[in-house]
Design a protein around this motif. Structure first.
Motif, PDB file in Angstrom:
ATOM      1  N   TYR A  25       0.835  -1.200   0.000  1.00 20.02           N
ATOM      2  CA  TYR A  25       0.000   0.000   0.000  1.00 20.02           C
ATOM      3  C   TYR A  25       0.870   1.249   0.000  1.00 20.02           C
ATOM      4  O   TYR A  25       1.969   1.256   0.548  1.00 20.02           O
ATOM      5  CB  TYR A  25      -0.903   0.024   1.238  1.00 20.02           C
ATOM      6  CG  TYR A  25      -1.933  -1.067   1.247  1.00 20.02           C
ATOM      7  CD1 TYR A  25      -3.224  -0.830   0.804  1.00 20.02           C
ATOM      8  CD2 TYR A  25      -1.615  -2.355   1.685  1.00 20.02           C
ATOM      9  CE1 TYR A  25      -4.177  -1.843   0.797  1.00 20.02           C
ATOM     10  CE2 TYR A  25      -2.562  -3.370   1.680  1.00 20.02           C
ATOM     11  CZ  TYR A  25      -3.835  -3.099   1.237  1.00 20.02           C
ATOM     12  OH  TYR A  25      -4.777  -4.097   1.230  1.00 20.02           O
ATOM     13  N   GLU A  26       0.333   2.300  -0.588  1.00 15.77           N
ATOM     14  CA  GLU A  26       1.001   3.597  -0.562  1.00 15.77           C
ATOM     15  C   GLU A  26       0.968   4.129   0.866  1.00 15.77           C
ATOM     16  O   GLU A  26       0.007   3.906   1.609  1.00 15.77           O
ATOM     17  CB  GLU A  26       0.281   4.557  -1.508  1.00 15.77           C
ATOM     18  CG  GLU A  26       0.998   5.863  -1.700  1.00 15.77           C
ATOM     19  CD  GLU A  26       0.349   6.730  -2.763  1.00 15.77           C
ATOM     20  OE1 GLU A  26       0.830   7.854  -2.931  1.00 15.77           O
ATOM     21  OE2 GLU A  26      -0.619   6.286  -3.410  1.00 15.77           O
ATOM     22  N   GLY A  27       2.009   4.834   1.253  1.00 13.66           N
ATOM     23  CA  GLY A  27       2.079   5.402   2.590  1.00 13.66           C
ATOM     24  C   GLY A  27       0.825   6.197   2.926  1.00 13.66           C
ATOM     25  O   GLY A  27       0.329   6.963   2.109  1.00 13.66           O
ATOM     26  N   GLY A  28       0.294   5.974   4.135  1.00 12.61           N
ATOM     27  CA  GLY A  28      -0.879   6.693   4.596  1.00 12.61           C
ATOM     28  C   GLY A  28      -2.201   6.059   4.226  1.00 12.61           C
ATOM     29  O   GLY A  28      -3.241   6.434   4.762  1.00 12.61           O
ATOM     30  N   VAL A  29      -2.195   5.088   3.326  1.00  8.76           N
ATOM     31  CA  VAL A  29      -3.435   4.445   2.876  1.00  8.76           C
ATOM     32  C   VAL A  29      -3.772   3.293   3.825  1.00  8.76           C
ATOM     33  O   VAL A  29      -2.927   2.450   4.124  1.00  8.76           O
ATOM     34  CB  VAL A  29      -3.293   3.920   1.432  1.00  8.76           C
ATOM     35  CG1 VAL A  29      -4.509   3.121   1.015  1.00  8.76           C
ATOM     36  CG2 VAL A  29      -3.057   5.074   0.477  1.00  8.76           C
ATOM     37  N   GLN A  30      -5.016   3.270   4.291  1.00 10.98           N
ATOM     38  CA  GLN A  30      -5.466   2.172   5.133  1.00 10.98           C
ATOM     39  C   GLN A  30      -5.564   0.896   4.295  1.00 10.98           C
ATOM     40  O   GLN A  30      -5.751   0.962   3.085  1.00 10.98           O
ATOM     41  CB  GLN A  30      -6.822   2.496   5.739  1.00 10.98           C
ATOM     42  CG  GLN A  30      -6.787   3.642   6.721  1.00 10.98           C
ATOM     43  CD  GLN A  30      -8.166   3.919   7.293  1.00 10.98           C
ATOM     44  OE1 GLN A  30      -9.177   3.703   6.639  1.00 10.98           O
ATOM     45  NE2 GLN A  30      -8.195   4.400   8.522  1.00 10.98           N
ATOM     46  N   TRP A  31      -5.468  -0.245   4.953  1.00 10.65           N
ATOM     47  CA  TRP A  31      -5.500  -1.523   4.249  1.00 10.65           C
ATOM     48  C   TRP A  31      -6.577  -2.422   4.835  1.00 10.65           C
ATOM     49  O   TRP A  31      -7.072  -2.175   5.929  1.00 10.65           O
ATOM     50  CB  TRP A  31      -4.141  -2.201   4.317  1.00 10.65           C
ATOM     51  CG  TRP A  31      -3.707  -2.595   5.701  1.00 10.65           C
ATOM     52  CD1 TRP A  31      -3.139  -1.788   6.654  1.00 10.65           C
ATOM     53  CD2 TRP A  31      -3.823  -3.886   6.305  1.00 10.65           C
ATOM     54  NE1 TRP A  31      -2.892  -2.507   7.796  1.00 10.65           N
ATOM     55  CE2 TRP A  31      -3.299  -3.798   7.612  1.00 10.65           C
ATOM     56  CE3 TRP A  31      -4.320  -5.109   5.859  1.00 10.65           C
ATOM     57  CZ2 TRP A  31      -3.259  -4.884   8.473  1.00 10.65           C
ATOM     58  CZ3 TRP A  31      -4.275  -6.198   6.723  1.00 10.65           C
ATOM     59  CH2 TRP A  31      -3.745  -6.075   8.010  1.00 10.65           C
ATOM     60  N   ALA A  32      -6.929  -3.460   4.092  1.00  5.13           N
ATOM     61  CA  ALA A  32      -7.889  -4.458   4.549  1.00  5.13           C
ATOM     62  C   ALA A  32      -7.478  -5.826   4.024  1.00  5.13           C
ATOM     63  O   ALA A  32      -6.916  -5.942   2.924  1.00  5.13           O
ATOM     64  CB  ALA A  32      -9.302  -4.131   4.062  1.00  5.13           C
ATOM     65  N   ILE A  33      -7.755  -6.844   4.800  1.00  3.04           N
ATOM     66  CA  ILE A  33      -7.472  -8.220   4.374  1.00  3.04           C
ATOM     67  C   ILE A  33      -8.194  -8.536   3.068  1.00  3.04           C
ATOM     68  O   ILE A  33      -7.661  -9.196   2.181  1.00  3.04           O
ATOM     69  CB  ILE A  33      -7.877  -9.220   5.476  1.00  3.04           C
ATOM     70  CG1 ILE A  33      -6.951  -9.097   6.690  1.00  3.04           C
ATOM     71  CG2 ILE A  33      -7.903 -10.647   4.953  1.00  3.04           C
ATOM     72  CD1 ILE A  33      -5.513  -9.504   6.447  1.00  3.04           C
ATOM     73  N   ALA A  34      -9.416  -8.058   2.913  1.00  2.00           N
ATOM     74  CA  ALA A  34     -10.225  -8.373   1.735  1.00  2.00           C
ATOM     75  C   ALA A  34      -9.680  -7.774   0.440  1.00  2.00           C
ATOM     76  O   ALA A  34      -9.986  -8.284  -0.642  1.00  2.00           O
ATOM     77  CB  ALA A  34     -11.663  -7.906   1.938  1.00  2.00           C
ATOM     78  N   ASP A  35      -8.872  -6.732   0.521  1.00  2.00           N
ATOM     79  CA  ASP A  35      -8.333  -6.094  -0.686  1.00  2.00           C
ATOM     80  C   ASP A  35      -7.557  -7.116  -1.516  1.00  2.00           C
ATOM     81  O   ASP A  35      -6.518  -7.612  -1.097  1.00  2.00           O
ATOM     82  CB  ASP A  35      -7.391  -4.940  -0.333  1.00  2.00           C
ATOM     83  CG  ASP A  35      -8.066  -3.780   0.369  1.00  2.00           C
ATOM     84  OD1 ASP A  35      -9.300  -3.652   0.291  1.00  2.00           O
ATOM     85  OD2 ASP A  35      -7.330  -2.974   0.987  1.00  2.00           O
ATOM     86  N   GLY A  36      -8.068  -7.445  -2.693  1.00  2.00           N
ATOM     87  CA  GLY A  36      -7.358  -8.326  -3.618  1.00  2.00           C
ATOM     88  C   GLY A  36      -7.294  -9.781  -3.204  1.00  2.00           C
ATOM     89  O   GLY A  36      -6.501 -10.541  -3.761  1.00  2.00           O
TER      90      GLY A  36
END
Length: 115
Positions: A25-36
């Motif tokens: 992920y780009e710096g500062g962007v929140q992430w989620a397990i479901a992404d991709g």
């Protein structure tokens, strides 16, 4: 073990589209397990925390791209080597000694993320 991005990162973004687990992920962007991934419902993170796969989790880094170790499999089951490291122009994608996993563990994580 997971891969991490060091402070030498120049934010070129070459690594992000190469990750088969969408763990970068780009710096500062929140992430989620479901992404991709195909994960739905509850998921247990490396630290034992239980989250919903769609929960947006805090960014690990605010200034540079980062890899969440909860999704990184070092490309096991997809490629011969970690693709982020192979495309990085400044060699800042390195093994993260804080997350030691065997090939079997990485393959199990890959199966969990892409059932």
């Amino acid at each position: 073990m997971a891969i991490k991005i060091t402070e030498e990162c120049i934010n070129c973004g070459a690594c992000e589209p190469e990750c088969p687990n969408n763990a970068i992920y780009e710096g500062g962007v929140q992430w989620a397990i479901a992404d991709g991934t195909t994960v739905t419902g509850s998921f247990v993170l490396n630290d034992g925390t239980i989250v919903d796969a769609n929960d947006r989790l805090p960014a690990i880094s605010t200034d540079i791209y980062y890899i969440t170790p909860n999704k990184c499999t070092e490309c096991q089951g997809f490629h011969e080597e970690p693709q982020c490291a192979s495309v990085c122009p400044v060699d800042c994608c390195v093994r993260d000694e804080d997350y030691k996993e065997t090939v079997d563990q990485l393959m199990a994580k890959k199966e969990l993320l892409h059932a």
